[in-house]
Design a protein around this motif. Sequence first.
Motif, PDB file in Angstrom:
ATOM      1  N   ALA A 368       0.881  -1.171  -0.086  1.00 51.36           N
ATOM      2  CA  ALA A 368      -0.150  -0.034  -0.017  1.00 51.36           C
ATOM      3  C   ALA A 368       0.778   1.326  -0.044  1.00 51.36           C
ATOM      4  O   ALA A 368       0.431   2.284  -0.767  1.00 51.36           O
ATOM      5  N   LEU A 369       1.945   1.306   0.735  1.00 54.41           N
ATOM      6  CA  LEU A 369       2.880   2.407   0.969  1.00 54.41           C
ATOM      7  C   LEU A 369       3.451   2.826  -0.291  1.00 54.41           C
ATOM      8  O   LEU A 369       3.568   3.771  -0.713  1.00 54.41           O
ATOM      9  N   TYR A 370       3.878   1.594  -0.958  1.00 49.89           N
ATOM     10  CA  TYR A 370       4.651   1.562  -2.226  1.00 49.89           C
ATOM     11  C   TYR A 370       3.789   2.325  -3.569  1.00 49.89           C
ATOM     12  O   TYR A 370       4.219   2.987  -4.177  1.00 49.89           O
ATOM     13  N   TYR A 523       4.350  14.261   2.267  1.00 46.20           N
ATOM     14  CA  TYR A 523       4.362  12.925   2.197  1.00 46.20           C
ATOM     15  C   TYR A 523       5.430  12.312   1.837  1.00 46.20           C
ATOM     16  O   TYR A 523       5.720  11.069   2.367  1.00 46.20           O
ATOM     17  N   GLY A 524       6.176  12.648   0.974  1.00 46.98           N
ATOM     18  CA  GLY A 524       7.282  12.193   0.275  1.00 46.98           C
ATOM     19  C   GLY A 524       8.309  11.545   1.253  1.00 46.98           C
ATOM     20  O   GLY A 524       8.516  10.404   1.160  1.00 46.98           O
ATOM     21  N   ILE A 525       9.359  12.322   2.141  1.00 48.09           N
ATOM     22  CA  ILE A 525      10.176  11.707   3.009  1.00 48.09           C
ATOM     23  C   ILE A 525       9.458  11.048   3.973  1.00 48.09           C
ATOM     24  O   ILE A 525      10.351   9.936   4.565  1.00 48.09           O
ATOM     25  N   ARG A 526       8.486  11.188   4.404  1.00 45.50           N
ATOM     26  CA  ARG A 526       7.766  10.490   5.567  1.00 45.50           C
ATOM     27  C   ARG A 526       7.394   8.893   5.066  1.00 45.50           C
ATOM     28  O   ARG A 526       7.889   7.929   5.686  1.00 45.50           O
ATOM     29  N   ASN A 527       7.092   9.021   3.830  1.00 43.38           N
ATOM     30  CA  ASN A 527       6.640   7.898   2.839  1.00 43.38           C
ATOM     31  C   ASN A 527       8.112   6.928   2.668  1.00 43.38           C
ATOM     32  O   ASN A 527       7.945   5.624   3.300  1.00 43.38           O
ATOM     33  N   ARG A 531       8.617   3.298   4.862  1.00 42.88           N
ATOM     34  CA  ARG A 531       8.828   1.978   4.109  1.00 42.88           C
ATOM     35  C   ARG A 531      10.227   1.217   4.540  1.00 42.88           C
ATOM     36  O   ARG A 531      10.417   0.132   4.851  1.00 42.88           O
ATOM     37  N   ILE A 532      11.191   2.132   4.909  1.00 43.67           N
ATOM     38  CA  ILE A 532      12.485   1.366   5.328  1.00 43.67           C
ATOM     39  C   ILE A 532      12.405   0.967   6.689  1.00 43.67           C
ATOM     40  O   ILE A 532      12.864  -0.374   6.902  1.00 43.67           O
ATOM     41  N   TYR A 540      16.671   1.433  11.419  1.00 40.10           N
ATOM     42  CA  TYR A 540      16.960   2.057  10.158  1.00 40.10           C
ATOM     43  C   TYR A 540      15.903   3.091   9.876  1.00 40.10           C
ATOM     44  O   TYR A 540      15.103   3.511  10.409  1.00 40.10           O
ATOM     45  N   GLY A 541      16.389   3.858   8.719  1.00 39.31           N
ATOM     46  CA  GLY A 541      15.473   5.115   8.499  1.00 39.31           C
ATOM     47  C   GLY A 541      16.208   6.345   7.790  1.00 39.31           C
ATOM     48  O   GLY A 541      17.320   6.229   7.538  1.00 39.31           O
TER      49      GLY A 541
END
Length: 573
Positions: A368-370, A523-527, A531-532, A540-541
């Motif tokens: 879903a995140l992807y 939303y971009g960097i939080r997404n 995911r990481i 990680y992250g």
Amino acid sequence: MMMRKNLSFRQKLILSYFSIAIIPLAVLGVFAFNQSTAALKNQAVGNSKNSSETMHNNLQYRLKNYNNIMDIMSFNTKIQQLLSNHYTSPAMMIGDIKDFLEPLMSNLLNFTDEAVQLTLYTRNGLPEVGTYLLSEERLAEEVWYKKEKPDLETRWIADERYLYAVRTIIDMYNTSSLGTLVFKLDKSLVFGELGNLASRSYLWTMSGSDQRIITTDSNLPVNTMELLITAASSGEQVFKVDSRKWLSVSQQITGTDWTLKLLVELNDIYEPSSHILQAALFIILGCTAILLILMAIFSHSLTRRIETLNKAMEEVEAGNLNVKVLTRGQDEISAITNKFRKMLKRLNQMLISEYQNNIVQKELKLRALYNSINSHFLYNSLSTINWKAIRSGVEDISEMTTNRSTYYRTTLNHGREIISVRDEISNVQAYLDIQLMMHDHRFRVEYRLDPAVFDYDTLHLILQPVVENSIKHGLEDLAGTAGIIRVSAVIEEQMIIFLIEDNGPGITPERLEELNRFESKGYGIRNVDERIKLFFGPQYGLSLSSEPGKGTKVKLSVLAYKENTDMKNEIMA
């Protein structure tokens, strides 16, 4: 109250027996210690008062002798005649000086070992004779001297080495001043050997209302001396300085503004009472040891099965759900143990089911995140290609189309979540080439890539959103300076570290803290961070660092991961 609730049953049992036995012994020991301490304190106070009285009397006696010498000189009629200088013949004056004054003053100096110098300072033009007879003008040259009104009483002045007894000689017939008599004394001898001091006792002589130290036999640090002087008031007093107890006995010296202070450190005096306390403690500890052994034997028989059950629970708490719990008997402890065993079996069944559900949920969430990544960039790029084709011709279209082709291939990745690091870097390079054309090469791109990173795989499309964010917020608002985007990748301690840097205006500390908590609306960097963390784990992250006016750095840390080693299943577990 909380501590008592946290004790085990066995500890409570031992504590109750221990309290019953130890309280009477402790009360007896404290009583003996207090009585001995009080007796030693009274003895120390009495001895200190006697010592202070003896030293006070000895000093008073010495000062009285020095005053007698001053009286002999001040009220001698021949000395008054000499200082008045009513001689009709200089020969008679010189004869009185040599035949009377010099022998008298020499004998008075030899009368006491503390004497250093005896001097008459005259104002009537008499000739100077050694240190016996000097002009009063020389008195003003002495550092210690302060001019005051004529006074028949002796004034005492002290410097580092000497005491000065100063008296104005008054004409007995017309009360006019004839000169000044100064008796110079060795301070160390005046205050020496006044009496015997006990160990850790110190004698100070203070002067004036400002409590200036005239002399002391103390080798204590200056700051400690100042604290003691401040704390010690007049009379007899017990006080505490730096956690140590002191006794102060103060007495005024008659005829002066001096105070004799005797200070005794009581901690050493109380030392004998510590032996009594040690003996009492030894008895208490001996009885306690015997009592503890008996209580341990008795309580062990009562609490053994409870402790076994508690250890099993601790193992379960630590994560061991396969622990075996055995019990015998039909009492209440056995019933609790059997219920715990059944509960543990049921818990294992529930955890297996929950684990399987979590694996499915993570897979669904990753997908879903992807799929939620914003695709607006694809449409903007197509519009740009069309515009460049109309304006610039075939060459630009070719270059744009090539970069777009690479970008599509690495972005779509055949629908797979995992991509090689090499392809992920190629995706960013294609994206940056397109952006360079869109921005007329108003910034430049630098790559610092460790070749070793190309041996690994990673989540795909984690770098492009960060680079897009750097261009949008870091370079588009940059005026008057050439923009720089720097892409780095290295391996550190089983991790791949990606670093995206720009030389834009930077981020304020408040905004940076908000971004690092991912509380921003973007939303971009939080997404990417989510995911990481979902795939590789919470350690990680993504993190940001920035200084206003110096640019921004975005750090992405991922596991050095190879898909063919099947690490994903291990991470998900």
